[in-house]
Design an enzyme around this catalytic site. Sequence first.
Site, PDB file in Angstrom:
ATOM      1  N   HIS A   1      -6.125  -6.205  -2.953  1.00  0.00           N
ATOM      2  CA  HIS A   1      -7.033  -6.254  -1.809  1.00  0.00           C
ATOM      3  C   HIS A   1      -7.336  -7.687  -1.378  1.00  0.00           C
ATOM      4  O   HIS A   1      -8.209  -7.910  -0.534  1.00  0.00           O
ATOM      5  CB  HIS A   1      -8.325  -5.514  -2.132  1.00  0.00           C
ATOM      6  CG  HIS A   1      -8.171  -4.031  -2.118  1.00  0.00           C
ATOM      7  ND1 HIS A   1      -9.174  -3.155  -2.499  1.00  0.00           N
ATOM      8  CD2 HIS A   1      -7.119  -3.241  -1.760  1.00  0.00           C
ATOM      9  CE1 HIS A   1      -8.746  -1.913  -2.386  1.00  0.00           C
ATOM     10  NE2 HIS A   1      -7.508  -1.934  -1.952  1.00  0.00           N
ATOM     11  N   THR A   2      -6.611  -8.639  -1.917  1.00  0.00           N
ATOM     12  CA  THR A   2      -6.693 -10.009  -1.420  1.00  0.00           C
ATOM     13  C   THR A   2      -5.966 -10.145  -0.088  1.00  0.00           C
ATOM     14  O   THR A   2      -6.139 -11.134   0.629  1.00  0.00           O
ATOM     15  CB  THR A   2      -6.108 -10.999  -2.448  1.00  0.00           C
ATOM     16  OG1 THR A   2      -6.292 -12.334  -1.972  1.00  0.00           O
ATOM     17  CG2 THR A   2      -4.610 -10.786  -2.648  1.00  0.00           C
TER      18      THR A   2
ATOM     19  N   HIS B   1       0.509   4.142  -2.900  1.00  0.00           N
ATOM     20  CA  HIS B   1       0.190   5.536  -2.573  1.00  0.00           C
ATOM     21  C   HIS B   1       1.337   6.466  -2.946  1.00  0.00           C
ATOM     22  O   HIS B   1       1.097   7.605  -3.347  1.00  0.00           O
ATOM     23  CB  HIS B   1      -0.144   5.658  -1.083  1.00  0.00           C
ATOM     24  CG  HIS B   1      -1.542   5.236  -0.748  1.00  0.00           C
ATOM     25  ND1 HIS B   1      -2.397   5.984   0.026  1.00  0.00           N
ATOM     26  CD2 HIS B   1      -2.253   4.133  -1.110  1.00  0.00           C
ATOM     27  CE1 HIS B   1      -3.560   5.362   0.139  1.00  0.00           C
ATOM     28  NE2 HIS B   1      -3.491   4.228  -0.534  1.00  0.00           N
ATOM     29  N   ASP B   2       2.555   5.990  -2.822  1.00  0.00           N
ATOM     30  CA  ASP B   2       3.688   6.826  -3.217  1.00  0.00           C
ATOM     31  C   ASP B   2       3.669   7.093  -4.719  1.00  0.00           C
ATOM     32  O   ASP B   2       3.735   8.246  -5.162  1.00  0.00           O
ATOM     33  CB  ASP B   2       4.998   6.146  -2.823  1.00  0.00           C
ATOM     34  CG  ASP B   2       6.208   6.999  -3.158  1.00  0.00           C
ATOM     35  OD1 ASP B   2       6.226   8.181  -2.755  1.00  0.00           O
ATOM     36  OD2 ASP B   2       7.133   6.503  -3.829  1.00  0.00           O
TER      37      ASP B   2
ATOM     38  N   ASP C   1       8.762   8.225  -5.878  1.00  0.00           N
ATOM     39  CA  ASP C   1       9.916   9.010  -5.417  1.00  0.00           C
ATOM     40  C   ASP C   1      10.060   9.032  -3.898  1.00  0.00           C
ATOM     41  O   ASP C   1      10.812   9.838  -3.346  1.00  0.00           O
ATOM     42  CB  ASP C   1       9.807  10.452  -5.932  1.00  0.00           C
ATOM     43  CG  ASP C   1       8.538  11.156  -5.450  1.00  0.00           C
ATOM     44  OD1 ASP C   1       7.771  10.550  -4.666  1.00  0.00           O
ATOM     45  OD2 ASP C   1       8.326  12.320  -5.840  1.00  0.00           O
TER      46      ASP C   1
ATOM     47  N   ARG D   1       0.820  -1.210   0.000  1.00  0.00           N
ATOM     48  CA  ARG D   1       0.000   0.000   0.000  1.00  0.00           C
ATOM     49  C   ARG D   1       0.857   1.264   0.000  1.00  0.00           C
ATOM     50  O   ARG D   1       0.544   2.249  -0.685  1.00  0.00           O
ATOM     51  CB  ARG D   1      -0.926  -0.028   1.218  1.00  0.00           C
ATOM     52  CG  ARG D   1      -1.955   1.089   1.267  1.00  0.00           C
ATOM     53  CD  ARG D   1      -2.950   0.830   2.400  1.00  0.00           C
ATOM     54  NE  ARG D   1      -3.898   1.910   2.584  1.00  0.00           N
ATOM     55  CZ  ARG D   1      -4.990   2.079   1.869  1.00  0.00           C
ATOM     56  NH1 ARG D   1      -5.272   1.225   0.897  1.00  0.00           N
ATOM     57  NH2 ARG D   1      -5.812   3.091   2.102  1.00  0.00           N
TER      58      ARG D   1
ATOM     59  N   ASN E   1      -4.364   9.424   3.515  1.00  0.00           N
ATOM     60  CA  ASN E   1      -3.290   8.573   4.031  1.00  0.00           C
ATOM     61  C   ASN E   1      -3.305   8.411   5.545  1.00  0.00           C
ATOM     62  O   ASN E   1      -2.917   7.367   6.067  1.00  0.00           O
ATOM     63  CB  ASN E   1      -1.926   9.145   3.625  1.00  0.00           C
ATOM     64  CG  ASN E   1      -1.638   8.977   2.154  1.00  0.00           C
ATOM     65  OD1 ASN E   1      -2.097   8.026   1.524  1.00  0.00           O
ATOM     66  ND2 ASN E   1      -0.883   9.903   1.582  1.00  0.00           N
TER      67      ASN E   1
END
Length: 264
Positions: free
Chosen positions: A139-140, A11-12, A19, A7, A39
């Site tokens: 999402h497993t 999100h990065d 980065d 995750r 976040n």
Amino acid sequence: MGAAMLRLFFHDCFVNGCDASVLLDDTPTSVGEKGSPANFNSLRGFEVIDDIKAQVEAACPATVSCADILALAARHSVSVLRGPRWQVPLGRRDARTAASPAEAIANLPPADMEVPGLIGIFASKGLDAKDMVALSGAHTIGQTRCGVYRARIYNDKNVDPNFAAIRKNNCPPFGDDNKWTPLDLQTPTRFDNKYYRNLLGGRGILHSDQALYGGGQVDGLVKSYSANNSAFFADFALAMTKMGNISPLTGANGEIRLNCRKAN
């Protein structure tokens, strides 16, 4: 922490490119993406990255970026949880500044998004509908909070009633917003295609998950992955490689951070 590593990388890459800007702490003069509503109280595992970075710095100082550590930690986490393994291109450098909280909100898909919106966000990152459906299979593994999926189990019509009843035991109509529960009740710590099988039966826990199946344009992909774990693994690995190439800093751009939480 495997799902948390995966995750963090997602999100990065989606907010500001791959980065490691998501790892930067706020400063007295700058509030970054880490504390964004998209976040905050959602991302975790920062201390795991800190530990990895400390060991890497001790062995090979000022050479391996936090961005590459995120990419490798995500790949390794999936592999350890019996998912696919893929080659990770290296050479990313670290951002000196974080994206803003507003940028995080604008670039990360919310849990109530429909398929057209999901396709649009992924397309803006150079990823197609197949990549979106394959990456959603992450999402497993992992967990979600009651406040994120409450509307799904109490209000949605396309939810299996027995599944909703089980989920309501852990998520009342009011309160307990931060109570965690596995995304996949069957094999919560194994990376497999149960996620897609759950969608076929109306057992997706997030609205944006269940939106992938039910008479829409990506139903075929969901059916394919539910029946063929190898196909899911292959497409997930390809999509992760593509995602890892979203706007990396290379050459003289950015830096090799010595502490992943702050710029040099």
